[in-house]
Write a protein that holds these residues in place. Structure first.
Motif, PDB file in Angstrom:
ATOM      1  N   ILE A  77       0.841  -1.202   0.000  1.00  0.00           N
ATOM      2  CA  ILE A  77       0.000   0.000   0.000  1.00  0.00           C
ATOM      3  C   ILE A  77       0.873   1.248   0.000  1.00  0.00           C
ATOM      4  CG2 ILE A  77      -1.685   1.318   1.332  1.00  0.00           C
ATOM      5  CD1 ILE A  77      -2.722  -1.417   2.361  1.00  0.00           C
ATOM      6  N   THR A  78       1.947   1.222   0.773  1.00  0.00           N
ATOM      7  CA  THR A  78       2.851   2.371   0.857  1.00  0.00           C
ATOM      8  C   THR A  78       3.550   2.631  -0.475  1.00  0.00           C
ATOM      9  OG1 THR A  78       3.241   1.950   3.202  1.00  0.00           O
ATOM     10  CG2 THR A  78       4.832   3.356   2.062  1.00  0.00           C
ATOM     11  N   GLN A  79       3.999   1.553  -1.125  1.00  0.00           N
ATOM     12  CA  GLN A  79       4.793   1.691  -2.344  1.00  0.00           C
ATOM     13  C   GLN A  79       3.930   1.872  -3.586  1.00  0.00           C
ATOM     14  OE1 GLN A  79       7.326  -1.766  -2.448  1.00  0.00           O
ATOM     15  NE2 GLN A  79       8.186  -1.360  -0.422  1.00  0.00           N
ATOM     16  N   ARG A  80       2.799   1.156  -3.640  1.00  0.00           N
ATOM     17  CA  ARG A  80       2.010   1.098  -4.871  1.00  0.00           C
ATOM     18  C   ARG A  80       0.621   1.703  -4.745  1.00  0.00           C
ATOM     19  NH1 ARG A  80       5.320  -0.866  -9.139  1.00  0.00           N
ATOM     20  NH2 ARG A  80       6.900  -2.203  -8.177  1.00  0.00           N
ATOM     21  N   GLY A  81       0.131   1.869  -3.522  1.00  0.00           N
ATOM     22  CA  GLY A  81      -1.242   2.337  -3.361  1.00  0.00           C
ATOM     23  C   GLY A  81      -2.266   1.352  -3.881  1.00  0.00           C
ATOM     24  N   SER A  82      -1.997   0.055  -3.741  1.00  0.00           N
ATOM     25  CA  SER A  82      -2.843  -0.992  -4.304  1.00  0.00           C
ATOM     26  C   SER A  82      -4.167  -1.097  -3.553  1.00  0.00           C
ATOM     27  CB  SER A  82      -2.106  -2.334  -4.247  1.00  0.00           C
ATOM     28  OG  SER A  82      -2.965  -3.403  -4.550  1.00  0.00           O
ATOM     29  N   THR A  83      -5.281  -0.947  -4.269  1.00  0.00           N
ATOM     30  CA  THR A  83      -6.599  -1.093  -3.640  1.00  0.00           C
ATOM     31  C   THR A  83      -6.864  -2.553  -3.267  1.00  0.00           C
ATOM     32  OG1 THR A  83      -7.605  -1.277  -5.843  1.00  0.00           O
ATOM     33  CG2 THR A  83      -7.575   0.894  -4.820  1.00  0.00           C
ATOM     34  N   GLN A  84      -6.345  -3.486  -4.053  1.00  0.00           N
ATOM     35  CA  GLN A  84      -6.499  -4.895  -3.715  1.00  0.00           C
ATOM     36  C   GLN A  84      -5.782  -5.212  -2.403  1.00  0.00           C
ATOM     37  OE1 GLN A  84      -4.977  -7.614  -6.671  1.00  0.00           O
ATOM     38  NE2 GLN A  84      -5.989  -9.388  -5.779  1.00  0.00           N
ATOM     39  N   ALA A  85      -4.607  -4.624  -2.214  1.00  0.00           N
ATOM     40  CA  ALA A  85      -3.862  -4.832  -0.976  1.00  0.00           C
ATOM     41  C   ALA A  85      -4.608  -4.249   0.219  1.00  0.00           C
ATOM     42  CB  ALA A  85      -2.467  -4.214  -1.090  1.00  0.00           C
ATOM     43  N   VAL A  86      -5.306  -3.127   0.027  1.00  0.00           N
ATOM     44  CA  VAL A  86      -6.090  -2.527   1.109  1.00  0.00           C
ATOM     45  C   VAL A  86      -7.169  -3.495   1.579  1.00  0.00           C
ATOM     46  CG1 VAL A  86      -7.762  -0.718   1.642  1.00  0.00           C
ATOM     47  CG2 VAL A  86      -5.658  -0.138   0.445  1.00  0.00           C
ATOM     48  N   GLY A  88      -9.158  -2.377  11.024  1.00  0.00           N
ATOM     49  CA  GLY A  88      -9.602  -2.844   9.708  1.00  0.00           C
ATOM     50  C   GLY A  88     -10.652  -1.931   9.106  1.00  0.00           C
ATOM     51  N   ILE A  89     -11.612  -1.494   9.944  1.00  0.00           N
ATOM     52  CA  ILE A  89     -12.649  -0.570   9.470  1.00  0.00           C
ATOM     53  C   ILE A  89     -12.021   0.746   9.038  1.00  0.00           C
ATOM     54  CG2 ILE A  89     -14.630   0.812  10.203  1.00  0.00           C
ATOM     55  CD1 ILE A  89     -15.467  -1.543  11.969  1.00  0.00           C
ATOM     56  N   GLU A  90     -11.087   1.258   9.837  1.00  0.00           N
ATOM     57  CA  GLU A  90     -10.431   2.532   9.506  1.00  0.00           C
ATOM     58  C   GLU A  90      -9.682   2.444   8.183  1.00  0.00           C
ATOM     59  OE1 GLU A  90      -8.036   3.212  12.910  1.00  0.00           O
ATOM     60  OE2 GLU A  90      -9.671   4.048  14.131  1.00  0.00           O
ATOM     61  N   VAL A  91      -9.024   1.320   7.936  1.00  0.00           N
ATOM     62  CA  VAL A  91      -8.285   1.131   6.682  1.00  0.00           C
ATOM     63  C   VAL A  91      -9.239   1.171   5.491  1.00  0.00           C
ATOM     64  CG1 VAL A  91      -7.044  -0.597   5.316  1.00  0.00           C
ATOM     65  CG2 VAL A  91      -6.315  -0.108   7.656  1.00  0.00           C
ATOM     66  N   LEU A  92     -10.368   0.456   5.584  1.00  0.00           N
ATOM     67  CA  LEU A  92     -11.315   0.398   4.470  1.00  0.00           C
ATOM     68  C   LEU A  92     -12.026   1.733   4.265  1.00  0.00           C
ATOM     69  CD1 LEU A  92     -12.931  -3.147   4.855  1.00  0.00           C
ATOM     70  CD2 LEU A  92     -11.018  -2.439   3.421  1.00  0.00           C
ATOM     71  N   GLU A  93     -12.421   2.388   5.347  1.00  0.00           N
ATOM     72  CA  GLU A  93     -13.111   3.671   5.221  1.00  0.00           C
ATOM     73  C   GLU A  93     -12.192   4.729   4.620  1.00  0.00           C
ATOM     74  OE1 GLU A  93     -16.526   3.582   8.733  1.00  0.00           O
ATOM     75  OE2 GLU A  93     -14.559   4.471   9.170  1.00  0.00           O
ATOM     76  N   ALA A  94     -10.916   4.721   5.012  1.00  0.00           N
ATOM     77  CA  ALA A  94      -9.968   5.683   4.443  1.00  0.00           C
ATOM     78  C   ALA A  94      -9.776   5.432   2.957  1.00  0.00           C
ATOM     79  CB  ALA A  94      -8.629   5.589   5.176  1.00  0.00           C
ATOM     80  N   ALA A  95      -9.705   4.170   2.562  1.00  0.00           N
ATOM     81  CA  ALA A  95      -9.540   3.839   1.146  1.00  0.00           C
ATOM     82  C   ALA A  95     -10.771   4.259   0.345  1.00  0.00           C
ATOM     83  CB  ALA A  95      -9.285   2.347   0.980  1.00  0.00           C
ATOM     84  N   LEU A  96     -11.969   4.027   0.903  1.00  0.00           N
ATOM     85  CA  LEU A  96     -13.200   4.409   0.207  1.00  0.00           C
ATOM     86  C   LEU A  96     -13.280   5.919   0.026  1.00  0.00           C
ATOM     87  CD1 LEU A  96     -15.917   3.564  -0.995  1.00  0.00           C
ATOM     88  CD2 LEU A  96     -16.900   3.711   1.299  1.00  0.00           C
ATOM     89  N   GLU A  97     -12.854   6.656   1.020  1.00  0.00           N
ATOM     90  CA  GLU A  97     -12.862   8.116   0.922  1.00  0.00           C
ATOM     91  C   GLU A  97     -11.867   8.609  -0.119  1.00  0.00           C
ATOM     92  OE1 GLU A  97     -12.202  12.042   3.818  1.00  0.00           O
ATOM     93  OE2 GLU A  97     -12.252  10.019   4.660  1.00  0.00           O
ATOM     94  N   THR A  98     -10.746   7.895  -0.264  1.00  0.00           N
ATOM     95  CA  THR A  98      -9.709   8.293  -1.218  1.00  0.00           C
ATOM     96  C   THR A  98     -10.087   7.938  -2.646  1.00  0.00           C
ATOM     97  OG1 THR A  98      -8.018   7.970   0.484  1.00  0.00           O
ATOM     98  CG2 THR A  98      -7.270   8.049  -1.814  1.00  0.00           C
ATOM     99  N   SER A  99     -10.671   6.751  -2.853  1.00  0.00           N
ATOM    100  CA  SER A  99     -10.981   6.286  -4.219  1.00  0.00           C
ATOM    101  C   SER A  99     -12.410   5.772  -4.293  1.00  0.00           C
ATOM    102  CB  SER A  99     -10.006   5.178  -4.635  1.00  0.00           C
ATOM    103  OG  SER A  99      -8.668   5.596  -4.531  1.00  0.00           O
TER     104      SER A  99
END
Length: 316
Positions: free
Chosen positions: A227-236, A252-263
């Protein structure tokens, strides 16, 4: 843009424009409109006379992508058996064209690669229906083909090395889902030894193996680096699963919610992502229904026609 160009263009240039338009509509998940336009388009094409002209248009002038989209229409309509039949017809066509003695080596290579990619699409459909035996039976011959002796490979063009590695990685993941970890590890090791394969793919495969063996700490470490290197949504998405395995629901919820807000435009259409987030809401919060309603409102802004709302685990 494609619609305007179709109206203005010369009829001989229309095939690529139709491919662009229908692919764009599919990416927007406007599947009902895609289905209507595909049916109208092929209704016109199949009515061309004489039959020899119709065959020439369908076999030689029509982009192969349009045939794939026509097959996908059956999937979007929920006709999974019809979809499998359509993919089987495309595979037979690819084999027939690749074996033709009247085409160049470059065209033969193109049809071999198309056949391999259609095979991957068909395997993904078998995986979705939990028919892992059919998926492995389809992919194994394609992988074995890459291991033929050099003299045999000179007689018959082979898919490109990158595609060969994609096939091995796909087969490894099928074995993983079927619970055959040793078989999966063998194929992942072969992919890891291939210098042409991106490091992100190798890392993702390693995270799959770690998760399958219950080594959640290792899987989390690999996925965080991805995630740090590639920003992979699959990895999230996979990181949230690894965190669940460690009992870290809130993180886990925080990780998914942050990803949803970003993309949001990407992840609001990813059903496994939405299913995992809904599941974490249920496990973590007593107000899961409210959280899922908020998620439904956000998803409705981006999801288009094809989203199966069951992935949100909402009560009927």
């Amino acid at each position: 843009m494609a619609r305007d160009r179709i109206v203005q263009a010369d009829p001989e240039d229309l095939s690529l424009l139709w491919s662009l338009r229908l692919s764009s509509l599919a990416r927007l998940r406007l599947f009902n409109q895609v289905s209507a336009e595909v049916n109208n388009l092929f209704g016109v094409l199949t009515s061309i006379t004489p039959p020899t002209t119709r065959t020439h248009v369908l076999e030689n002038l029509l982009p192969f992508e349009l045939d794939v989209i026509q097959a996908r229409v059956k999937y979007w309509a929920g006709d999974h058996y019809g979809y499998a039949d359509a993919l089987g017809a495309l595979l037979r066509r690819c084999k027939r064209r690749a074996r033709s003695a009247r085409i160049t080596d470059a065209d033969r290579q193109m049809w071999i690669e198309r056949g391999a990619r259609v095979g991957l699409i068909a395997a993904s459909q078998f995986i979705e229906t939990k028919d892992f035996a059919a998926a492995t039976a389809l992919l194994e011959p394609l992988v074995i083909q890459q291991q033929q002796p050099a003299e045999q490979q000179q007689q018959q063009p082979q898919p490109q090395p990158q595609l060969a590695s994609e096939l091995r990685a796909a087969l490894g993941r099928v074995y993983l889902q079927a619970g055959q970890l040793d078989q999966a590890e063998t194929h992942f090791a072969a992919v890891a030894a291939d210098e042409s394969v991106p490091e992100s793919t190798k890392a993702l495969n390693a995270s799959f193996m770690a998760s399958a063996r219950g080594d959640w700490d290792k899987a989390s470490e690999i996925l965080r680096d991805l995630i740090t290197q590639r920003g992979s949504t699959q990895a999230v998405n996979n990181l949230a699963v690894a965190l669940l395995g460690q009992g870290k629901l809130k993180e886990g919820i925080e990780v998914l919610e942050a990803a949803l807000e970003t993309s949001p435009s990407t992840l609001a259409m990813a059903e496994p992502f939405l299913f995992n987030l809904s599941t974490l809401y249920e496990l973590r919060s007593s107000i899961a229904a409210d959280k899922k309603r908020e998620l439904l409102i956000e998803v409705a802004k981006w999801s288009g026609d094809g989203l199966r709302t069951t992935c949100l685990k909402m009560p009927s």
